[in-house]
Scaffold this active site. Structure first.
Site, short mmCIF file in Angstrom:
data_model
loop_
_atom_site.label_atom_id
_atom_site.label_comp_id
_atom_site.label_asym_id
_atom_site.label_seq_id
_atom_site.Cartn_x
_atom_site.Cartn_y
_atom_site.Cartn_z
N GLY A 33 -9.05 3.19 1.45
CA GLY A 33 -7.74 3.23 1.66
C GLY A 33 -7.04 4.57 1.90
N HIS A 34 -7.62 5.67 1.27
CA HIS A 34 -6.98 7.12 1.67
C HIS A 34 -7.76 7.55 3.04
CE1 HIS A 34 -7.43 7.39 -2.74
NE2 HIS A 34 -6.14 7.71 -2.54
#
Ligand code: PAF
Length: 277
Positions: A33-34
Site C-alpha cells: 500500500g505504501h
C-alpha cells in the site's frame, strides 16, 4: 538515495531539488500500500521524498504506540528499490522539541467515526502532517484511500490553511482475498487473519446494494452489521454510510458517499472503506 534525520539536512537537500517534489508521509513498516504511493509519486514527480516517523501524538494512551511494528532497515531497502530520492527519518526531538506547544485542530470532520472512537487522534495526525509539509515543502503529497477520514481531514487542513500543495489519493491495495493492506495485519493470528476478511465482505455488500439501486443508507448499514455479527471473532466499533465530504451519516444515498467501518478482530482494530460514488 539519501537517508537523513534532521530538519536542517532535509531542508538543505530540498533546496537543491529541481522540478516537482512528491512526498509520501509514513509511519514505516512498509507494505505494498505504501509502495503504491511511492510508485505513483515516481510517475508524477521529478523527485520523491518519503518520511518514516511513528508519531506518538496520534496514539491514545491505551493504543498500540509501543507495539506499533517497526523495521527501519527493511523499509530503507524497499524504498531504495523503488528509486526514492530522500528518506526523512526524524528523531523525536526534531518533531516535538521540549517546549512544543502548537497544535493543528481540524474541527467537525474529526468528530465522527475514528474521531469519536479515538479522541485527539486527528489532532496528532494534522499537527505532524502540517509540520512535515512545512519541512519538506512538497508539490504533491500522497495518501491512501484506506484511511478515508484522514484524507478528508488533510484536504480540509490544506484548504483551510492555504497550504501550497496538492493532495493525491491512491486506491487501497488489497491482499488477494480482499483484506486491505495494513501494518497492523501483522498482529492477526492465522484464525484472526481468516476472520478479518469480513470487513471486505461487508464493504462489497454495501457496494453491491448501492449499485443495484438501494438508496436507503440505514438499510445498508443494517445489512452490513448483520453480516459482520455472523463472524464470532469480530466486534464492531462502527459501520458508516456517510457523505464523502462532510462524513455526516446519510439517510438517503443521493450524493457521493463512503462506506466505512472499524472492527476489532481479537485485540487488533482494523479499519477499511469503499467509495459509493
Ligand atoms: O497514515 C499514516 O501512516 C499516518 O497517519 C501519517 C499520515 C504518516 C501521519 O503520521
Amino acid at each position: 538515495m539519501q537517508v537523513v534525520k534532521t530538519v536542517v539536512e532535509i531542508r538543505g537537500l530540498r533546496q537543491k531539488l529541481k522540478g516537482t517534489v512528491g512526498f509520501v508521509p509514513t509511519m514505516g513498516y512498509l507494505h505494498e500500500g505504501h509502495l503504491a504511493l511511492v510508485k505513483q509519486a515516481k510517475q508524477e514527480d521529478s523527485a520523491v521524498i518519503v518520511s518514516i516517523y511513528v508519531n506518538p501524538t496520534q496514539f491514545g494512551p491505551r493504543e498500540d504506540f509501543a507495539a506499533y511494528p517497526r523495521d527501519l532497515d527493511r523499509d530503507i531497502e524497499l524504498l531504495r528499490k523503488e528509486g526514492t530520492d530522500i528518506v526523512f527519518v526524524p528523531l523525536d526531538d526534531e518533531i516535538y522539541p521540549r517546549e512544543f506547544s502548537s497544535w493543528v485542530d481540524v474541527e467537525k470532520v474529526t468528530e465522527r467515526l475514528e474521531g469519536a472512537s479515538r479522541p485527539e487522534h486527528f489532532r496528532g495526525v494534522a499537527t505532524v502532517v502540517a509540520k512535515l509539509f512545512n519541512i519538506v515543502q512538497p508539490t504533491r503529497a500522497y495518501f491512501g484511500q484506506k484511511d478515508a477520514q484522514q484524507v478528508v481531514v488533510i484536504k480540509r487542513m490544506v484548504a483551510d490553511l492555504n497550504m501550497n500543495l496538492e493532495v493525491a489519493v491512491v486506491p487501497t491495495v488489497r491482499e488477494s482475498d480482499g483484506l486491505a493492506m495494513s501494518s497492523r495485519n501483522i498482529h492477526l493470528s492465522p484464525k484472526e487473519r481468516q476472520a478479518a476478511i469480513i470487513l471486505f465482505k461487508a464493504l462489497t455488500l454495501a457496494q453491491r446494494l448501492w449499485r443495484s439501486g438501494e438508496k436507503d443508507a440505514e438499510k445498508i448499514r443494517r445489512q452490513m452489521t448483520a453480516l459482520i455479527r455472523k463472524e464470532p471473532l469480530a466486534q464492531i466499533d462502527y459501520v458508516s454510510i456517510a457523505d464523502a465530504q462532510t462524513l455526516e451519516e446519510l439517510n438517503s444515498l443521493d450524493r457521493p458517499a463512503v462506506a466505512s467501518l472499524a472492527v476489532r478482530i481479537g485485540k487488533t482494530r482494523l479499519i477499511d472503506d469503499m467509495p459509493l460514488a
